[in-house]
Design a protein around this motif. Structure first.
Motif, PDB file in Angstrom:
ATOM      1  N   ARG A  89     -24.823  90.337  49.576  1.00  0.00           N
ATOM      2  CA  ARG A  89     -24.538  91.907  48.840  1.00  0.00           C
ATOM      3  C   ARG A  89     -25.365  91.722  48.071  1.00  0.00           C
ATOM      4  O   ARG A  89     -24.990  92.765  47.577  1.00  0.00           O
ATOM      5  N   SER A 128     -32.634  92.209  45.993  1.00  0.00           N
ATOM      6  CA  SER A 128     -32.355  93.854  46.077  1.00  0.00           C
ATOM      7  C   SER A 128     -32.818  94.496  46.836  1.00  0.00           C
ATOM      8  O   SER A 128     -34.011  95.909  46.370  1.00  0.00           O
ATOM      9  N   ASP A 156     -29.911  95.550  65.250  1.00  0.00           N
ATOM     10  CA  ASP A 156     -28.736  94.968  65.912  1.00  0.00           C
ATOM     11  C   ASP A 156     -28.811  94.486  67.871  1.00  0.00           C
ATOM     12  O   ASP A 156     -28.125  93.496  67.842  1.00  0.00           O
ATOM     13  N   SER A 185     -29.309  92.665  53.763  1.00  0.00           N
ATOM     14  CA  SER A 185     -27.521  92.308  54.805  1.00  0.00           C
ATOM     15  C   SER A 185     -28.255  91.275  55.450  1.00  0.00           C
ATOM     16  O   SER A 185     -27.330  90.922  55.587  1.00  0.00           O
TER      17      SER A 185
END
Length: 279
Positions: free
Chosen positions: A213, A204, A102, A209
């Protein structure tokens, strides 16, 4: 008289200790390919090797390599070791990648994390393995790209994203640069190497992300990538595939001047100012 057995094909799959890369390594080994399994740490490589053995695969067709792509010196050392053992390399799958954090994170080489691991490292590795790949005539380079590359742009003065950092933007930029490099490599190799990039699907994995989802099974993406590695699969050199179909690229990835500019800028950053001998 029985003919002598053919030499097994050799494939280096980066980032193959888990996720998509591990599934690709498994597919290629099942096809009879000798796979060089790569991971960032000895523990991750050992665990991945054990899983392949438990799956019943022939571990005599497996080699292992450790290299941390947050250090470009590790990438160069990996290329040296592989080239020394394999003067002919049939396939390089540039799969190793990270999802950016982030907040902007720098590597030991002072580059933004995703820019280095997802783009600078595969660029350097491919360039340093140019001769072994070319000796396969043609070797194949399969770059794991992303449909998100179409949402990206390049700020030529700030490829390490000092200004305006955003997690998804950094990831998308790294995949745009990798897609542009794919076309550059195809042209530079003059037919000695076939290079393609591919979006293997929304899977997956640890990258989910960034997309959604819910993702498809990793095995589905591995089938897509492994198919592009096979010599019997016809590909268009330099093309981008979305799954099994060739797909349009971002405008910059079809811009010859931008592609050449990125090649030269990247070569300078990683210390490879000279063009490959085939150019």
């Amino acid at each position: 008289m029985t003919s002598a057995p053919s030499t097994p094909r050799i494939a280096l799959v980066t980032g193959s200790t888990n996720g998509l890369g591990h599934a690709v390594a498994r597919r290629l080994m099942a096809d009879g390919t000798t796979v060089i399994l790569h991971g960032p740490t000895p523990a991750s490589v050992d665990a991945a090797r054990e899983r392949l053995g438990l799956a019943g695969l022939d571990l005599t067709r497996l080699e292992t390599e450790v290299a941390d792509f947050t250090r470009l010196s590790d990438v160069a050392a990996l290329a040296d070791r592989v080239a020394a053992r394999h003067p002919v390399l049939d396939v390089l799958v540039n799969n190793a990648a990270v999802a950016p954090t982030d907040t902007r994170t720098l590597t030991e080489d002072d580059h933004e994390l995703a820019h280095q691991v997802n783009y600078l490292a595969p660029y350097l590795l491919t360039r340093l393995l140019w001769d072994p790949l070319g000796a396969a005539r043609p070797g194949r380079v399969v770059n794991a790209s992303s449909a998100l590359h179409r949402t990206a742009n390049l700020n030529w003065g700030d490829l390490d994203r000092v200004r305006g950092y955003a997690r998804i933007g950094a990831y998308a930029q790294s995949k745009l640069a990798l897609t542009m490099f794919t076309r550059a490599a195809a042209v530079a190799a003059g037919g000695r190497i076939l290079a393609v990039s591919v979006h293997p699907g929304i899977l997956s994995t640890g990258m989910l992300s960034l997309y959604a989802r819910v993702g498809q099974p990793v095995a589905d993406g591995a089938d897509v990538v492994a198919r592009l590695c096979r010599p019997e699969t016809t590909v268009r050199n330099g093309a981008y595939y979305d799954g099994e179909s060739e797909a349009p690229v971002a405008p910059l990835a079809a811009d010859d001047k931008a592609i050449a500019r990125l090649w030269k800028a990247t070569a300078k950053v990683v210390g490879l100012d000279r063009q490959p001998a085939s150019v």
